[in-house]
Structure formats: structure tokens, C-alpha cells
Design a protein around this motif. Structure first.
Motif, PDB file in Angstrom:
ATOM      1  N   SER A 104       0.845  -1.194   0.000  1.00  0.00           N
ATOM      2  CA  SER A 104       0.000   0.000   0.000  1.00  0.00           C
ATOM      3  C   SER A 104       0.881   1.246   0.000  1.00  0.00           C
ATOM      4  O   SER A 104       1.974   1.257   0.564  1.00  0.00           O
ATOM      5  CB  SER A 104      -0.903   0.012   1.239  1.00  0.00           C
ATOM      6  N   ALA A 105       0.388   2.279  -0.645  1.00  0.00           N
ATOM      7  CA  ALA A 105       1.138   3.538  -0.712  1.00  0.00           C
ATOM      8  C   ALA A 105       0.478   4.575   0.183  1.00  0.00           C
ATOM      9  O   ALA A 105      -0.726   4.516   0.467  1.00  0.00           O
ATOM     10  CB  ALA A 105       1.209   4.035  -2.145  1.00  0.00           C
ATOM     11  N   ASN A 106       1.268   5.534   0.619  1.00  0.00           N
ATOM     12  CA  ASN A 106       0.760   6.633   1.419  1.00  0.00           C
ATOM     13  C   ASN A 106      -0.158   7.513   0.583  1.00  0.00           C
ATOM     14  O   ASN A 106       0.176   7.894  -0.545  1.00  0.00           O
ATOM     15  CB  ASN A 106       1.942   7.445   1.962  1.00  0.00           C
ATOM     16  N   VAL A 107      -1.327   7.822   1.133  1.00  0.00           N
ATOM     17  CA  VAL A 107      -2.319   8.613   0.386  1.00  0.00           C
ATOM     18  C   VAL A 107      -1.745   9.953  -0.053  1.00  0.00           C
ATOM     19  O   VAL A 107      -1.958  10.404  -1.182  1.00  0.00           O
ATOM     20  CB  VAL A 107      -3.584   8.811   1.238  1.00  0.00           C
ATOM     21  N   ALA A 108      -0.996  10.609   0.823  1.00  0.00           N
ATOM     22  CA  ALA A 108      -0.431  11.916   0.479  1.00  0.00           C
ATOM     23  C   ALA A 108       0.555  11.791  -0.679  1.00  0.00           C
ATOM     24  O   ALA A 108       0.612  12.661  -1.553  1.00  0.00           O
ATOM     25  CB  ALA A 108       0.265  12.515   1.696  1.00  0.00           C
ATOM     26  N   ASP A 109       1.325  10.697  -0.705  1.00  0.00           N
ATOM     27  CA  ASP A 109       2.275  10.500  -1.800  1.00  0.00           C
ATOM     28  C   ASP A 109       1.543  10.274  -3.119  1.00  0.00           C
ATOM     29  O   ASP A 109       1.932  10.798  -4.168  1.00  0.00           O
ATOM     30  CB  ASP A 109       3.188   9.305  -1.494  1.00  0.00           C
ATOM     31  N   ILE A 110       0.481   9.464  -3.063  1.00  0.00           N
ATOM     32  CA  ILE A 110      -0.305   9.233  -4.276  1.00  0.00           C
ATOM     33  C   ILE A 110      -0.919  10.546  -4.756  1.00  0.00           C
ATOM     34  O   ILE A 110      -0.916  10.871  -5.948  1.00  0.00           O
ATOM     35  CB  ILE A 110      -1.414   8.200  -4.019  1.00  0.00           C
ATOM     36  N   ASP A 111      -1.437  11.312  -3.811  1.00  0.00           N
ATOM     37  CA  ASP A 111      -2.118  12.558  -4.150  1.00  0.00           C
ATOM     38  C   ASP A 111      -1.169  13.565  -4.791  1.00  0.00           C
ATOM     39  O   ASP A 111      -1.602  14.450  -5.534  1.00  0.00           O
ATOM     40  CB  ASP A 111      -2.744  13.162  -2.900  1.00  0.00           C
ATOM     41  N   ALA A 112       0.125  13.420  -4.508  1.00  0.00           N
ATOM     42  CA  ALA A 112       1.109  14.320  -5.117  1.00  0.00           C
ATOM     43  C   ALA A 112       1.115  14.184  -6.631  1.00  0.00           C
ATOM     44  O   ALA A 112       1.530  15.093  -7.346  1.00  0.00           O
ATOM     45  CB  ALA A 112       2.491  14.034  -4.558  1.00  0.00           C
ATOM     46  N   HIS A 113       0.630  13.052  -7.129  1.00  0.00           N
ATOM     47  CA  HIS A 113       0.574  12.828  -8.574  1.00  0.00           C
ATOM     48  C   HIS A 113      -0.763  13.270  -9.178  1.00  0.00           C
ATOM     49  O   HIS A 113      -0.944  13.230 -10.386  1.00  0.00           O
ATOM     50  CB  HIS A 113       0.804  11.348  -8.893  1.00  0.00           C
ATOM     51  N   ALA A 114      -1.705  13.647  -8.320  1.00  0.00           N
ATOM     52  CA  ALA A 114      -3.020  14.031  -8.827  1.00  0.00           C
ATOM     53  C   ALA A 114      -2.908  15.225  -9.771  1.00  0.00           C
ATOM     54  O   ALA A 114      -2.138  16.137  -9.569  1.00  0.00           O
ATOM     55  CB  ALA A 114      -3.940  14.379  -7.668  1.00  0.00           C
ATOM     56  N   GLY A 115      -3.697  15.191 -10.818  1.00  0.00           N
ATOM     57  CA  GLY A 115      -3.713  16.287 -11.774  1.00  0.00           C
ATOM     58  C   GLY A 115      -2.677  16.185 -12.857  1.00  0.00           C
ATOM     59  O   GLY A 115      -2.728  16.927 -13.827  1.00  0.00           O
ATOM     60  N   SER A 116      -1.729  15.278 -12.736  1.00  0.00           N
ATOM     61  CA  SER A 116      -0.674  15.197 -13.736  1.00  0.00           C
ATOM     62  C   SER A 116      -0.959  14.163 -14.809  1.00  0.00           C
ATOM     63  O   SER A 116      -0.303  14.150 -15.843  1.00  0.00           O
ATOM     64  CB  SER A 116       0.670  14.872 -13.061  1.00  0.00           C
ATOM     65  N   SER A 117      -1.918  13.282 -14.580  1.00  0.00           N
ATOM     66  CA  SER A 117      -2.191  12.221 -15.549  1.00  0.00           C
ATOM     67  C   SER A 117      -3.530  11.586 -15.218  1.00  0.00           C
ATOM     68  O   SER A 117      -4.006  11.636 -14.083  1.00  0.00           O
ATOM     69  CB  SER A 117      -1.082  11.162 -15.512  1.00  0.00           C
ATOM     70  N   ARG A 118      -4.134  10.943 -16.212  1.00  0.00           N
ATOM     71  CA  ARG A 118      -5.362  10.187 -15.988  1.00  0.00           C
ATOM     72  C   ARG A 118      -5.076   8.692 -15.797  1.00  0.00           C
ATOM     73  O   ARG A 118      -5.988   7.906 -15.571  1.00  0.00           O
ATOM     74  CB  ARG A 118      -6.329  10.386 -17.158  1.00  0.00           C
ATOM     75  N   ILE A 119      -3.828   8.296 -15.905  1.00  0.00           N
ATOM     76  CA  ILE A 119      -3.457   6.897 -15.801  1.00  0.00           C
ATOM     77  C   ILE A 119      -3.796   6.273 -14.443  1.00  0.00           C
ATOM     78  O   ILE A 119      -4.127   5.086 -14.375  1.00  0.00           O
ATOM     79  CB  ILE A 119      -1.951   6.714 -16.092  1.00  0.00           C
ATOM     80  N   PRO A 120      -3.738   7.005 -13.298  1.00  0.00           N
ATOM     81  CA  PRO A 120      -3.988   6.359 -12.001  1.00  0.00           C
ATOM     82  C   PRO A 120      -5.281   5.564 -11.926  1.00  0.00           C
ATOM     83  O   PRO A 120      -5.357   4.590 -11.178  1.00  0.00           O
ATOM     84  CB  PRO A 120      -3.990   7.537 -11.025  1.00  0.00           C
ATOM     85  N   ILE A 121      -6.308   5.946 -12.689  1.00  0.00           N
ATOM     86  CA  ILE A 121      -7.573   5.221 -12.636  1.00  0.00           C
ATOM     87  C   ILE A 121      -7.388   3.760 -13.044  1.00  0.00           C
ATOM     88  O   ILE A 121      -8.119   2.874 -12.607  1.00  0.00           O
ATOM     89  CB  ILE A 121      -8.639   5.914 -13.529  1.00  0.00           C
ATOM     90  N   LEU A 122      -6.374   3.476 -13.882  1.00  0.00           N
ATOM     91  CA  LEU A 122      -6.158   2.110 -14.351  1.00  0.00           C
ATOM     92  C   LEU A 122      -5.434   1.244 -13.321  1.00  0.00           C
ATOM     93  O   LEU A 122      -5.286   0.039 -13.524  1.00  0.00           O
ATOM     94  CB  LEU A 122      -5.377   2.121 -15.670  1.00  0.00           C
ATOM     95  N   PHE A 123      -4.987   1.833 -12.233  1.00  0.00           N
ATOM     96  CA  PHE A 123      -4.387   1.052 -11.151  1.00  0.00           C
ATOM     97  C   PHE A 123      -5.444   0.302 -10.341  1.00  0.00           C
ATOM     98  O   PHE A 123      -5.111  -0.597  -9.561  1.00  0.00           O
ATOM     99  CB  PHE A 123      -3.603   1.973 -10.206  1.00  0.00           C
TER     100      PHE A 123
END
Length: 462
Positions: A86-105
Motif C-alpha cells: 500500500s502507498a501513502n495517500v499523500a504521496d499518491i495525491d502528489a501525482h493528482a492532476g498530472s495524468s489520468r493513468i492512475p484510474i487504471l491502477f
């Protein structure tokens, strides 16, 4: 204040001539990287371009415990998912807005961890691309979704099970979601009205190498029989047909001659037919395709975008720039993204004559008809383009502005060029190799003065 490093001065009027190379497709490589999460052994992905979307996915994979390292050859990645966590929510959120790819995780993480967190999503602003399709798909597999302030939290308390899904539109992203989720789901999944783009086929090849059982019918139906485990893969990504077509349009608009090493005929057949109808010339060999303007006037055409095997929407914007130089009235009907023609307002400021309409001006009605979207265009040409200040709106629109600036007389100041890095590898170096007269403001303290004087001297860009 505008970041000076995110601005490019373009001195237009010079034909682009020379050779560039395209590597793996932006619309395949990040998804193949996500697929590695499903495996119980390392994977090797080759022909990987150095673009921002790849770096974003690499960072997200590493946050989840996947080891990503360089392979033996240039453009090769080795992805080891044996210690997914599992990853830290804050770390994941740092990538928010930069790509739409996270939805495929979502699917892979639900299989590996039993839960997933997806932050807010970015991507190009070219019209509605709702993530509801994705969440509807995941719910059918058995996922539960909780909306939180910082994103979406997903769980699969009873595991994921195969199901029947019919997409209301052959969405590429939704098809990828189904594939990445169904391969390890219990039972059989039947997906109808699926996207069948070459990048989808290549993703299926990746999954099949891992041990998946997937069949594709001629009626856009994909059947996936879930398996218990998947291994790794070794795969060379198919070349980026969208980037190749962008450089082809640049050759046509600037009256140039560009050899695109890595371009392949099979995935570009629809584009090549249209390119020839407009009046462009091309020559195909085993290593790539040469595109050039053969001289004389270009031809106006009627064009409709569509899902594969139709004319791809990502090909439309760069080609519209070339159509401003065609003799007569060209009609463009955009049926994939309702707001993709908004970029034409800047072309009109440069001297183009493009009128937008709400009506469907193509041969058939589309889902945007009667919905008040300006999704059809009439391009009147030829028109002389003049340099202007341009602000890049999205990836393909941004490259189209770059083409227009290169074809125009005088100097253009193009803002937001970093967005082009999302899908075009080393585009600055490629421009230099093609003889483009471009420079970064403030470079050697001369660029701003050169722009003011209209000096078209070229400054090398590393």
C-alpha cells in the motif's frame, strides 16, 4: 507569472527537413507498465519513450513497492512487482492532476492488495471524459467505491468476479479498465462495444504473454477468461502512430520533408489515405515512412473523426493546420471529443479562416448533434499564417500550435510547451534536427531581443 523555461520562441517560414525517430506509443506504454502489477514475476518493456506520462506511472509503481530499473538496451524498463504494498495517500495525491493513468491502477491493486486509492485526475481539457465509466465497470466486478475529499477509495470484500459489460461508447480507457481487471477475476467477462485500437491490441498481447486468456471478435466483443495467476512479460511496444502523424502534418504544413523512423504502415493506413487525398506524399520502407509536400496546391477535403479503424481524433488537430494551406473549403466533423475544435480560435488569430458549427457537418449524425457543442469546422484556404502569442491548451492542440508557428511568417511565442512533453519524446531536439528556428527566451541573453527585432536566427536547443 509565466515560467520562462516553459516558453518557446518559434521563427517560422522554414520547411522542416530531416529524420526523427518515434518510439513506443504513449497510449500503450503506461498501460503496459500498469499491467506489470498483475504479475508474480518481473516484466521487461522495450521501446519506452522518455515522456512525462511514463515518469508519472513509474513514480506511482514505485510508491506501491514495484522496483523499476533500466534494462540492457536504451528505452528498456524492468518492472519487478514481487513486493507490492500500500502507498501513502499523500504521496499518491502528489501525482493528482498530472495524468489520468492512475484510474487504471484500480483493478490490479484490488487484485494484489484488496483495496485501492485513486486521487483526482488530470489530463487534457478536450471535452468530457467521465470516470463514471470506470467506476461503473469496477462495481460490476464487485468493487465498492467510497468517495472521499481527496479521491476515491475502493475495496473488493468478496473478490472480483467476471461479468457482462456493454459500453455505451467504445471508450479506450474503459476497455483498458476491463482488460486489466478481468484477467484475474473469477469466471468469464464479456465486453461488448469495446475499443479495438492498435494500442488495445498491443495491451492484449502483453496480457496474453503474462498468461491471460483473451479473445477478440470482429463485432467489438472481447471475452476474457479469468486465471488464478499471471507471470511477467517481455514486450516491445508498438510505435506511436499519433506522434508519427503529427510530424507528417508538420512536413505538409511547412512544405517540408521528414523521415519518421519507426512509423508503421499497418496502424496508420487510415491516416495515410487522408494524407494522400490532401495532396501529401509518402514513401514506406521497412524502417519507417517518409512524408513530404510534393509542391503545388493542397486539396480541401471532408473529414470525420471516429474510433478505430476510423480517422483518429488525435490526428485531427495537427492535420487541420495543414488544411489551412489547402485550396477551397475543408469540412471537419469531430465525433469523439466535443471540445477538441476549440484550439482553432488561435489559428484564426494567426490568419486562418475557420468557422465552427454546432451542427453535424459530416456524413452521419453523432452523439454531439443537437447538444450545443461546436464540434464541426469549415476551413477556408489557403491562408497565410502570421506569428502570434500562443498558449497551449492540450497535448495535440499544443503540437498543432507548434506546427502553425513553424509554418507562419514571423516569430511566435508559444507558452506551455512543457505540456508537449506528455506525449512527444525529446521534441525540442527533434525540432533542432529538422532545422527548425526555435529558441528559449533569455538564452544567452539574446532571445528576447531577437524576438523583438524579428531576427530568425536559429539557436541550438540541447
Amino acid at each position: 507569472m509565466t515560467d520562462i523555461a516553459d516558453v518557446l520562441l518559434v521563427h517560422g517560414g522554414t520547411p522542416l527537413e530531416g529524420e526523427i525517430r518515434v518510439r513506443g506509443a504513449k497510449n500503450l506504454v503506461p498501460k503496459a507498465m500498469v499491467a506489470a502489477l498483475l504479475g508474480s514475476a518481473p516484466s521487461r518493456l522495450r521501446n519506452v519513450p522518455d515522456i512525462r506520462d511514463v515518469r508519472v506511472v513509474r513514480g506511482l509503481l514505485q510508491l506501491h513497492g514495484v522496483t523499476v530499473s533500466a534494462g540492457e538496451e536504451p528505452g528498456e524498463l524492468v518492472l519487478d512487482p514481487t513486493r507490492v504494498e500500500s502507498a501513502n495517500v499523500a504521496d499518491i495525491d502528489a501525482h493528482a492532476g498530472s495524468s489520468r493513468i492512475p484510474i487504471l491502477f484500480c483493478g490490479p491493486l484490488l487484485h494484489r492488495l484488496g483495496h485501492a486509492f485513486i486521487p483526482g485526475l488530470g489530463g487534457c481539457d478536450i471535452g468530457g471524459r467521465p470516470i463514471d465509466f470506470h467506476f461503473d465497470v469496477l462495481r460490476k466486478f464487485g468493487a465498492t467505491i467510497e468517495k472521499r475529499d481527496d479521491g476515491q477509495y475502493l475495496e473488493a470484500p468478496r473478490g472480483l468476479r467476471g461479468c457482462r459489460i456493454r459500453l455505451p461508447y467504445p471508450s479506450v480507457g474503459s476497455t483498458e479498465q476491463v482488460l486489466l481487471t478481468a484477467v484475474l477475476a473469477e469466471g468469464v467477462t464479456e465486453l461488448t462495444n469495446a475499443a479495438v485500437e492498435p494500442e488495445i491490441e498491443d495491451l492484449i498481447c502483453v496480457l496474453q504473454k503474462m498468461g491471460a486468456i483473451i479473445s477478440v471478435d470482429t463485432d467489438r466483443t472481447i471475452r476474457i477468461t479469468g486465471v488464478e495467476t499471471l507471470g511477467g512479460y517481455t514486450h516491445r511496444a508498438l510505435p506511436d502512430r499519433l506522434e508519427a502523424a503529427s510530424w507528417a502534418s508538420a512536413a505538409l504544413a511547412t512544405e517540408g520533408n521528414i523521415y519518421v523512423r519507426g512509423a508503421q504502415q499497418r496502424s496508420m493506413m487510415t491516416f495515410l489515405n487522408t494524407f494522400r487525398k490532401v495532396g501529401g506524399a509518402f514513401e514506406i520502407d521497412d524502417a519507417g515512412i517518409r512524408f513530404w509536400h510534393p509542391g503545388g496546391p493542397l486539396n480541401a477535403i471532408a473529414l470525420e473523426t471516429d474510433v478505430h479503424p476510423g480517422f483518429q481524433t488525435d490526428w485531427q488537430q495537427p492535420l487541420v493546420v495543414a488544411l489551412t494551406q489547402a485550396s477551397g473549403l475543408s469540412i471537419v466533423h469531430e465525433t469523439v471529443y466535443e471540445s477538441r475544435l476549440g484550439f482553432t480560435s488561435a489559428l484564426n488569430q494567426m490568419g486562418a479562416h475557420i468557422q465552427l458549427y454546432r451542427e453535424c457537418l459530416g456524413g452521419s449524425a453523432c452523439r454531439f448533434g443537437q447538444r450545443n457543442f461546436l464540434h464541426s469546422a469549415v476551413v477556408s484556404g489557403p491562408t497565410k499564417l502570421q506569428g502570434a502569442d500562443l498558449v497551449i491548451p492540450d497535448l495535440r492542440g499544443g503540437f498543432s500550435y507548434l506546427i502553425a508557428a513553424l509554418a507562419a511568417q514571423g516569430t511566435s511565442r508559444v507558452h506551455g510547451i512543457d505540456l508537449i512533453n506528455r506525449g512527444y519524446e525529446n521534441f525540442m531536439a527533434k525540432l533542432e534536427s529538422l532545422g527548425a528556428h526555435v529558441e528559449l527566451p533569455g538564452q544567452d541573453g539574446e532571445a528576447d531581443e531577437a524576438a523583438a527585432d524579428g531576427d530568425a536566427a536559429s539557436v541550438a536547443v540541447a
